[in-house]
Write a protein that holds these residues in place. Sequence first.
Motif, PDB file in Angstrom:
ATOM      1  N   ALA A  95       0.886  -1.214   0.157  1.00 56.52           N
ATOM      2  CA  ALA A  95       0.075   0.362   0.021  1.00 56.52           C
ATOM      3  C   ALA A  95       0.841   1.279   0.159  1.00 56.52           C
ATOM      4  N   LEU A  96       2.096   1.205   0.723  1.00 56.81           N
ATOM      5  CA  LEU A  96       2.806   2.461   0.629  1.00 56.81           C
ATOM      6  C   LEU A  96       3.631   2.363  -0.572  1.00 56.81           C
ATOM      7  N   LEU A  97       3.966   1.527  -1.337  1.00 60.62           N
ATOM      8  CA  LEU A  97       4.462   1.659  -2.544  1.00 60.62           C
ATOM      9  C   LEU A  97       3.440   2.211  -3.511  1.00 60.62           C
ATOM     10  N   ASP A  98       2.136   1.689  -3.407  1.00 58.10           N
ATOM     11  CA  ASP A  98       1.174   2.117  -4.385  1.00 58.10           C
ATOM     12  C   ASP A  98       1.128   3.707  -4.223  1.00 58.10           C
ATOM     13  N   ARG A  99       0.941   4.070  -2.920  1.00 59.15           N
ATOM     14  CA  ARG A  99       0.941   5.378  -2.748  1.00 59.15           C
ATOM     15  C   ARG A  99       2.012   6.205  -3.315  1.00 59.15           C
ATOM     16  N   LEU A 100       3.307   5.913  -3.080  1.00 66.21           N
ATOM     17  CA  LEU A 100       4.303   6.544  -3.607  1.00 66.21           C
ATOM     18  C   LEU A 100       4.477   6.558  -5.208  1.00 66.21           C
ATOM     19  N   GLN A 101       3.924   5.588  -5.746  1.00 63.87           N
ATOM     20  CA  GLN A 101       3.917   5.278  -7.250  1.00 63.87           C
ATOM     21  C   GLN A 101       2.869   6.564  -7.641  1.00 63.87           C
ATOM     22  N   ALA A 102       1.623   6.521  -6.752  1.00 64.62           N
ATOM     23  CA  ALA A 102       0.652   7.351  -7.280  1.00 64.62           C
ATOM     24  C   ALA A 102       1.045   8.989  -6.832  1.00 64.62           C
ATOM     25  N   CYS A 103       2.084   9.131  -6.015  1.00 65.55           N
ATOM     26  CA  CYS A 103       2.479  10.483  -5.748  1.00 65.55           C
ATOM     27  C   CYS A 103       3.315  11.062  -6.819  1.00 65.55           C
TER      28      CYS A 103
ATOM     29  N   ALA B 226       0.303  22.989  -7.690  1.00 65.36           N
ATOM     30  CA  ALA B 226       0.282  21.719  -7.703  1.00 65.36           C
ATOM     31  C   ALA B 226       1.549  20.801  -7.602  1.00 65.36           C
ATOM     32  N   VAL B 227       2.394  21.407  -8.284  1.00 66.01           N
ATOM     33  CA  VAL B 227       3.810  20.804  -8.227  1.00 66.01           C
ATOM     34  C   VAL B 227       4.342  20.956  -6.805  1.00 66.01           C
ATOM     35  N   GLU B 228       4.029  22.018  -5.905  1.00 61.62           N
ATOM     36  CA  GLU B 228       4.567  22.110  -4.425  1.00 61.62           C
ATOM     37  C   GLU B 228       3.847  21.084  -3.700  1.00 61.62           C
ATOM     38  N   ALA B 229       2.392  20.671  -3.921  1.00 56.21           N
ATOM     39  CA  ALA B 229       1.784  20.094  -3.320  1.00 56.21           C
ATOM     40  C   ALA B 229       2.030  18.530  -3.495  1.00 56.21           C
ATOM     41  N   SER B 230       2.470  18.345  -4.951  1.00 60.85           N
ATOM     42  CA  SER B 230       2.870  17.016  -5.103  1.00 60.85           C
ATOM     43  C   SER B 230       4.135  16.623  -4.425  1.00 60.85           C
ATOM     44  N   VAL B 231       4.918  17.414  -4.362  1.00 60.29           N
ATOM     45  CA  VAL B 231       6.374  17.150  -3.798  1.00 60.29           C
ATOM     46  C   VAL B 231       6.260  17.011  -2.254  1.00 60.29           C
ATOM     47  N   ALA B 232       5.205  17.691  -1.689  1.00 59.23           N
ATOM     48  CA  ALA B 232       5.031  17.644  -0.398  1.00 59.23           C
ATOM     49  C   ALA B 232       4.483  16.081  -0.001  1.00 59.23           C
ATOM     50  N   ARG B 233       3.562  15.572  -0.862  1.00 55.06           N
ATOM     51  CA  ARG B 233       2.959  14.061  -0.774  1.00 55.06           C
ATOM     52  C   ARG B 233       4.066  13.279  -1.114  1.00 55.06           C
ATOM     53  N   ILE B 234       4.848  13.604  -2.037  1.00 57.13           N
ATOM     54  CA  ILE B 234       6.068  12.459  -2.215  1.00 57.13           C
ATOM     55  C   ILE B 234       6.915  12.512  -0.699  1.00 57.13           C
ATOM     56  N   ARG B 235       7.178  13.717  -0.266  1.00 57.32           N
ATOM     57  CA  ARG B 235       8.054  13.714   0.803  1.00 57.32           C
ATOM     58  C   ARG B 235       7.553  12.856   2.018  1.00 57.32           C
TER      59      ARG B 235
ATOM     60  N   ALA C  84       5.229  10.361   1.633  1.00 57.00           N
ATOM     61  CA  ALA C  84       5.128   8.863   1.420  1.00 57.00           C
ATOM     62  C   ALA C  84       6.539   8.278   1.686  1.00 57.00           C
ATOM     63  N   VAL C  85       7.733   9.029   1.117  1.00 51.45           N
ATOM     64  CA  VAL C  85       8.749   8.455   1.665  1.00 51.45           C
ATOM     65  C   VAL C  85       9.051   8.285   2.958  1.00 51.45           C
ATOM     66  N   ASP C  86       8.871   9.385   3.821  1.00 54.45           N
ATOM     67  CA  ASP C  86       9.025   9.265   5.200  1.00 54.45           C
ATOM     68  C   ASP C  86       8.385   8.248   5.788  1.00 54.45           C
ATOM     69  N   GLU C  87       7.022   8.223   5.381  1.00 55.63           N
ATOM     70  CA  GLU C  87       6.126   6.858   5.926  1.00 55.63           C
ATOM     71  C   GLU C  87       6.660   5.435   5.481  1.00 55.63           C
ATOM     72  N   LEU C  88       7.374   5.369   4.167  1.00 52.98           N
ATOM     73  CA  LEU C  88       7.840   4.319   3.701  1.00 52.98           C
ATOM     74  C   LEU C  88       9.253   3.745   4.878  1.00 52.98           C
ATOM     75  N   ARG C  89      10.038   4.723   5.139  1.00 54.19           N
ATOM     76  CA  ARG C  89      11.142   4.738   5.855  1.00 54.19           C
ATOM     77  C   ARG C  89      10.720   4.315   7.348  1.00 54.19           C
ATOM     78  N   ALA C  90       9.740   5.136   7.713  1.00 56.23           N
ATOM     79  CA  ALA C  90       9.351   4.682   9.196  1.00 56.23           C
ATOM     80  C   ALA C  90       8.850   3.178   9.066  1.00 56.23           C
ATOM     81  N   ALA C  91       8.304   2.621   8.291  1.00 52.65           N
ATOM     82  CA  ALA C  91       7.763   1.376   8.123  1.00 52.65           C
ATOM     83  C   ALA C  91       8.826   0.205   8.254  1.00 52.65           C
TER      84      ALA C  91
END
Length: 107
Positions: A4-12, A27-36, A38-45
């Motif tokens: 699910a985290l990888l799906d989210r990162l891909q969608a971002c 929209a670019v700035e918001a997308s970059v924030a969502r990627i950040r 998602a990456v933080d969540e993946l690292r924390a997992a």
Amino acid sequence: MTLALLDRLQACHEELIGALDGPDAAAVEASVARIRDAVDELRAAGGDLLNDPGNKSRAEHIAKLAEAARVRVNFLTDLTRQRSDALDAARGREAAALYGRDGSRGR
């Protein structure tokens, strides 16, 4: 959970590519924030993400999306530099000094 985290990162990343292709800087700035996020969540997992061949394949696909976004950013940076140079030339001024990645001045 990792899938699910990888799906989210891909969608971002797909969202970022769409934003880079569009006219909305917010929209670019918001997308970059969502990627950040998602990456933080993946690292924390934690865990060894690439032990599963399916995860490794997905991660490689996401890396390709990140490369596609990087190419777009470089293109837009070059386009902005060209426009800035054209404006400088129209004003009869020398091209403005821009800064490189290492912080040095130059082209």
